[in-house]
Design a protein around this motif. Structure first.
Motif, mmCIF file in Angstrom:
data_model
loop_
_atom_site.group_PDB
_atom_site.id
_atom_site.type_symbol
_atom_site.label_atom_id
_atom_site.label_comp_id
_atom_site.label_asym_id
_atom_site.label_seq_id
_atom_site.Cartn_x
_atom_site.Cartn_y
_atom_site.Cartn_z
ATOM 1 N N THR A 13 0.855 -1.059 0.017
ATOM 2 C CA THR A 13 0.188 0.102 -0.023
ATOM 3 C C THR A 13 0.997 1.271 0.061
ATOM 4 O O THR A 13 2.289 1.267 0.088
ATOM 5 C CB THR A 13 -0.806 0.104 1.224
ATOM 6 O OG1 THR A 13 -0.106 0.269 2.532
ATOM 7 C CG2 THR A 13 -1.800 -1.209 1.482
ATOM 8 N N TRP A 14 0.527 2.399 -0.090
ATOM 9 C CA TRP A 14 1.176 3.628 -0.019
ATOM 10 C C TRP A 14 1.513 3.963 1.504
ATOM 11 O O TRP A 14 2.537 4.401 1.463
ATOM 12 C CB TRP A 14 0.346 4.778 -0.542
ATOM 13 C CG TRP A 14 0.190 4.625 -1.923
ATOM 14 C CD1 TRP A 14 -0.987 4.628 -2.611
ATOM 15 C CD2 TRP A 14 1.057 4.259 -3.242
ATOM 16 N NE1 TRP A 14 -1.003 4.307 -4.064
ATOM 17 C CE2 TRP A 14 0.389 4.085 -4.360
ATOM 18 C CE3 TRP A 14 2.435 4.249 -3.114
ATOM 19 C CZ2 TRP A 14 1.055 3.943 -5.495
ATOM 20 C CZ3 TRP A 14 3.235 4.012 -4.290
ATOM 21 C CH2 TRP A 14 2.489 4.134 -5.536
ATOM 22 N N GLU A 15 0.814 3.286 2.374
ATOM 23 C CA GLU A 15 1.342 3.467 3.778
ATOM 24 C C GLU A 15 2.523 2.430 4.081
ATOM 25 O O GLU A 15 3.424 2.775 4.997
ATOM 26 C CB GLU A 15 0.104 3.190 4.805
ATOM 27 C CG GLU A 15 -0.882 4.259 4.622
ATOM 28 C CD GLU A 15 -1.730 4.177 3.406
ATOM 29 O OE1 GLU A 15 -2.208 5.564 2.611
ATOM 30 O OE2 GLU A 15 -2.025 3.279 3.019
ATOM 31 N N THR A 16 2.431 1.458 3.632
ATOM 32 C CA THR A 16 3.385 0.346 3.905
ATOM 33 C C THR A 16 3.818 -0.421 2.660
ATOM 34 O O THR A 16 3.260 -0.944 1.568
ATOM 35 C CB THR A 16 3.067 -0.646 4.939
ATOM 36 O OG1 THR A 16 4.033 -1.692 5.453
ATOM 37 C CG2 THR A 16 1.753 -1.122 4.646
ATOM 38 N N PRO A 17 5.139 -0.595 2.445
ATOM 39 C CA PRO A 17 5.751 -1.259 1.337
ATOM 40 C C PRO A 17 5.389 -2.912 1.248
ATOM 41 O O PRO A 17 5.403 -3.328 0.209
ATOM 42 C CB PRO A 17 7.333 -1.018 1.426
ATOM 43 C CG PRO A 17 7.496 -0.837 2.751
ATOM 44 C CD PRO A 17 6.330 -0.241 3.414
ATOM 45 N N LEU A 18 4.967 -3.468 2.371
ATOM 46 C CA LEU A 18 4.613 -4.700 2.520
ATOM 47 C C LEU A 18 3.675 -5.064 3.581
ATOM 48 O O LEU A 18 4.025 -4.822 4.841
ATOM 49 C CB LEU A 18 5.968 -5.780 2.792
ATOM 50 C CG LEU A 18 5.682 -7.320 2.808
ATOM 51 C CD1 LEU A 18 5.260 -7.919 1.602
ATOM 52 C CD2 LEU A 18 7.059 -8.093 3.215
#
Length: 440
Positions: A13-18
């Motif tokens: 997501t744009w908040e977390t890469p994984l």
């Protein structure tokens, strides 16, 4: 529901890469879109709400997971026949010696069909669910590439190459008038086919092989048809110097394209190894994307793109294989070479912040979809997006990965990205349709 899957899903997501979703349920509707994502413990409530039978749920095995399909933001389909060879020259000599003579052969549709069939099948097997293709100057062969991508079920942007300057291989160039007219015909005929996942992209090869009037006309064609634009920029030092000589009134390579109205929020430029911070600021302001092609950058000794700096400038960036300057048609290779490049930059500067494998995973999936302005349709597992996905089995029999003990999903993903290959990709889905394994 067309299909419901239960198991581990990994995406960005744009908040977390994984983000790792264990024992998750994902439903795909008849239109190939993700209808719901839930938890396995809620399976009965979800089956009642979305109308599926528990017996129809497809259960992933212990060492399997779903990940989003990978997005190749820059690949020359017409160069696939000599991939893995001809890596002994720098860019400009390489084009004249190897590339242009081969691409000139694509006026032969039989040859074109043979090459394009293989590249679409190979990239799909390697997990490329979306590809941004360069074809050649030949309109009919370029239309054939679009047809084959559609037939095999790959999401694709396909570009008929435009070039009205080429003194080295004289049978491989167009007049400005022909280039404009044939680009118009290509767009019209491809759109008339109404392929659900294949779109045209206006494709000036690069500033070295295009006159300024042609560049401006191509920008107008793209604008009038609301289609994408792709080209190359600042790949090699000699190329950058040549562009300065060819366009003395422009302040930079980026300025050449900017003056011609080619930098838009639907434009992707390949390489960018030698872009200045000032040029990156223009990319950011115009919404233009970069396709990072690390295998090619290294193989042709073109340069090292500082992806960390690109991200700090808030420029959209995805990964590309750049066949055949890049010798591999696998996006897994692009992931590895991206990590290698970042580590080389760390060797040169101990204070450099190396990219993590999670960040590069995002670049190969969600980042690529954003770079192609397709992130509202694909790139991760989000309700309403198309189900473009890879079913990965890390422990596939006779595969390249040896698992000594049970591992958590994050470790399995890292092993796949570093050690895996197409044998681990047991199924490929594009817009909900299973396209690998291939069927008649």
């Amino acid at each position: 529901m067309k299909s419901v899957y239960r198991g581990t899903f990994v995406h960005s997501t744009w908040e977390t890469p994984l983000q790792i979703l264990e024992d998750a349920l994902l439903g795909v509707d008849e239109g190939g879109k993700i209808a719901f994502i839930g938890e396995g413990k809620d399976i009965k409530q979800l089956s009642q709400k979305f109308g599926f039978n528990l017996s129809e749920v497809i259960q992933l095995a212990q060492h399997e997971f779903f990940m989003p399909g990978m997005v190749d933001t820059h690949i020359h389909a017409s160069q696939y026949s000599y991939a893995g060879t001809a890596l002994d020259l720098p860019l400009l000599q390489w084009l004249n010696t190897y590339t242009f003579p081969v691409e000139a052969q694509f006026d032969n549709l039989e040859f074109a069909r043979k090459v394009y069939t293989q590249v679409v099948k190979r990239t799909l097997r390697n997990g490329t669910t979306t590809a941004c293709y360069f074809a050649t100057i030949h309109t009919d062969a370029s239309l054939l590439l679009g047809q084959l991508a559609n037939d095999f079920g790959q999401r694709a942007l396909v570009g008929k190459v435009c070039m009205d300057v080429n003194d080295c291989v004289k049978n491989y160039r167009e007049t400005s008038k022909d280039s404009e007219e044939e680009t118009g015909r290509f767009i019209k005929e491809l759109l008339k086919k109404e392929y659900p996942l294949v779109r045209p992209v206006v494709t000036p090869r690069f500033a070295v092989t295009c006159t300024e009037p042609l560049l401006k006309q191509l920008a107008a064609i793209a604008r009038n048809n609301s289609v994408h634009i792709q080209s190359h920029i600042s790949e090699n030092v000699d190329e950058v110097e040549l562009v300065k000589k060819l366009f003395p009134d422009s302040t930079s390579y980026t300025d050449v394209y900017h003056k011609c109205n080619l930098l838009t929020n639907k434009t992707v430029m390949a390489h960018g190894c030698h872009l200045s911070d000032k040029e990156l600021a223009v990319f950011r302001e115009t919404g233009t994307s970069l396709a990072h092609c690390p295998n090619s950058n290294l193989s042709l000794c073109s340069g090292l793109l500082d992806v960390r700096n690109v991200l700090k400038h808030k420029v959209k960036v995805g990964l590309g294989t750049d066949v055949a300057g890049g010798y591999s048609a696998s996006m897994i290779d692009a992931v590895r070479r991206t990590l290698d490049t970042s580590k080389i930059l760390s060797i040169q500067n101990p204070n450099y912040e190396t990219l993590t494998f999670e960040e590069v995973f995002r670049l190969a999936t969600l980042g690529g979809s954003q770079a192609l302005s397709l992130d509202e349709q694909t790139g991760n597992f989000q309700v309403g997006k198309h189900f473009d996905a890879l079913r990965v089995n890390v422990a596939v029999p006779e595969g390249p990965i040896d698992l000594i003990q049970p591992e958590e999903p994050k470790i399995l993903l890292e092993k796949f990205l570093n050690l895996g290959d197409d044998r681990n990709i047991v199924e490929v889905f594009v817009a909900g349709r299973k396209v690998v394994p291939f069927t008649d």
